[in-house]
Design an enzyme around this catalytic site. Structure first.
Site, PDB file in Angstrom:
ATOM      1  N   SER A 160       0.828  -1.198   0.000  1.00  0.00           N
ATOM      2  CA  SER A 160       0.000   0.000   0.000  1.00  0.00           C
ATOM      3  C   SER A 160       0.871   1.260   0.000  1.00  0.00           C
ATOM      4  CB  SER A 160      -0.971  -0.048   1.189  1.00  0.00           C
ATOM      5  OG  SER A 160      -1.972   0.918   1.074  1.00  0.00           O
ATOM      6  N   ASP A 254     -10.129  -4.103  -4.563  1.00  0.00           N
ATOM      7  CA  ASP A 254      -9.349  -3.036  -3.933  1.00  0.00           C
ATOM      8  C   ASP A 254      -9.472  -1.755  -4.748  1.00  0.00           C
ATOM      9  OD1 ASP A 254      -7.401  -1.406  -2.809  1.00  0.00           O
ATOM     10  OD2 ASP A 254      -5.741  -2.792  -3.175  1.00  0.00           O
ATOM     11  N   HIS A 284      -8.151  -5.025  -0.166  1.00  0.00           N
ATOM     12  CA  HIS A 284      -6.928  -4.314   0.197  1.00  0.00           C
ATOM     13  C   HIS A 284      -6.475  -4.724   1.605  1.00  0.00           C
ATOM     14  CE1 HIS A 284      -4.067  -1.013  -0.273  1.00  0.00           C
ATOM     15  NE2 HIS A 284      -4.220  -0.806   1.023  1.00  0.00           N
TER      16      HIS A 284
END
Length: 311
Positions: A160, A254, A284
């Site tokens: 991320s 996501d 995610h």
């Protein structure tokens, strides 16, 4: 696409828990919520031979680090090394929140792993996190002998926001003629603060990471106008040629899926060898949710295998 049953169960658990969205609380409260989530969702950590807390110098201070050496590594052995940047929207997370991921990668790859506790917003705005990521990478490479690692076999990785930083470090060091990064692993990376993709529209609500939370993270991390800087949005870098071989994981449900896959395509177009894997049923953050999502361990095993092959 069909949502993975474990991911669906986790989303239902989150709905029933009723915790406030990050964008409705202050940064300290959000960090506590994130810590509680990681404690509840991380599986039992894998064993490694050694962990050691270290620090790298930066202008005005130091960057905390944690070194992991896998089982089977001898005291004098010079190991390949993975430098890991944790996720959390450039606001949340730390070395402890991603201890399980780093242990897993070390244990399964046979590489040393160095986890980086970079500065975050809102207390430390962009580009503090980038500066720390670069400083840590250079210090690790420059102190290889003392750390028992091989600087010629050095990779960067992150999930991320951490995937964003890993991508930025490779670009920065290519342009600066700095550390020779040999490989990059980007796990559902944030690559562009435009946040206007189809996956943002499809999955920006109801799948844990929301579009509103991403806008809140942006406000904590950036000052107006910073989003156009390639160090914040690496997808906007003019040229991706000459970057190290890449392994890019995305998740089907996501909001960041499309920007991660677009970055991977641009790497391919620039002549960079890229291995991509979309976990079609996942959400995610699933790599840190192995207590509930069984596919987390499978995905980390696959990433570790790729790392072992490419370092």
């Amino acid at each position: 696409m069909t949502l993975d049953p474990d991911a669906a169960r986790l989303l239902e658990m989150a709905r029933k828990a009723g915790k406030p969205p990050y964008e409705t609380v202050d940064a300290d409260t959000a960090r506590q919520l994130y810590r509680e989530g990681r404690r509840a969702l991380q599986p039992e950590p894998l064993a490694v031979a050694e962990t050691r807390d270290l620090s790298a110098p930066r202008p005005g201070g130091t960057v905390p680090l944690r070194l992991y050496r896998p089982d089977g590594a001898t005291a004098g052995e010079s190991l390949p090394v993975l430098i890991y940047f944790h996720g959390g929207g450039w606001v949340l997370g730390d070395i402890d929140s991603h201890d399980g991921v780093c242990r897993h990668l070390a244990a399964r790859s046979g590489c040393a792993v160095v986890s980086v506790d970079y500065r975050m917003g809102p207390e430390h705005k962009f580009p503090a996190a980038v500066d720390d990521a670069v400083a840590a990478t250079r210090w690790v490479a420059g102190n290889a002998a003392e750390l028992g690692i091989d600087p010629a076999r050095l990779a960067v990785a992150g999930d991320s926001a951490g995937g964003n930083l890993a991508a930025v470090v490779t670009l920065h060091e290519r342009d600066a003629g700095g550390v020779a990064v040999g490989a990059q692993m980007l796990f559902y990376p944030a690559t562009d603060f435009a946040m206007d993709t189809e996956s943002h529209r499809l999955f920006g609500e109801g799948h844990l990471l929301t579009h509103a939370a991403m806008r809140w993270f942006q406000a904590q991390y950036l000052t107006a106008g910073d989003e156009a800087d390639w160090r914040a949005s690496p997808l906007r870098a003019d040229d991706l040629a000459g970057l190290p071989t890449a392994y890019v994981i995305t998740a089907g449900f996501d909001p960041l899926r499309d920007e991660g896959e677009t970055y991977a395509r641009r790497l391919v177009e620039a002549g960079v060898p890229v291995t991509t894997r979309r976990y079609t049923g996942q959400i995610h953050g699933f790599l840190t949710m192995g207590r509930i999502i069984a596919q987390s361990a499978e995905a980390l095993d696959a990433a570790a295998k790729w790392l072992r092959t490419n370092l």
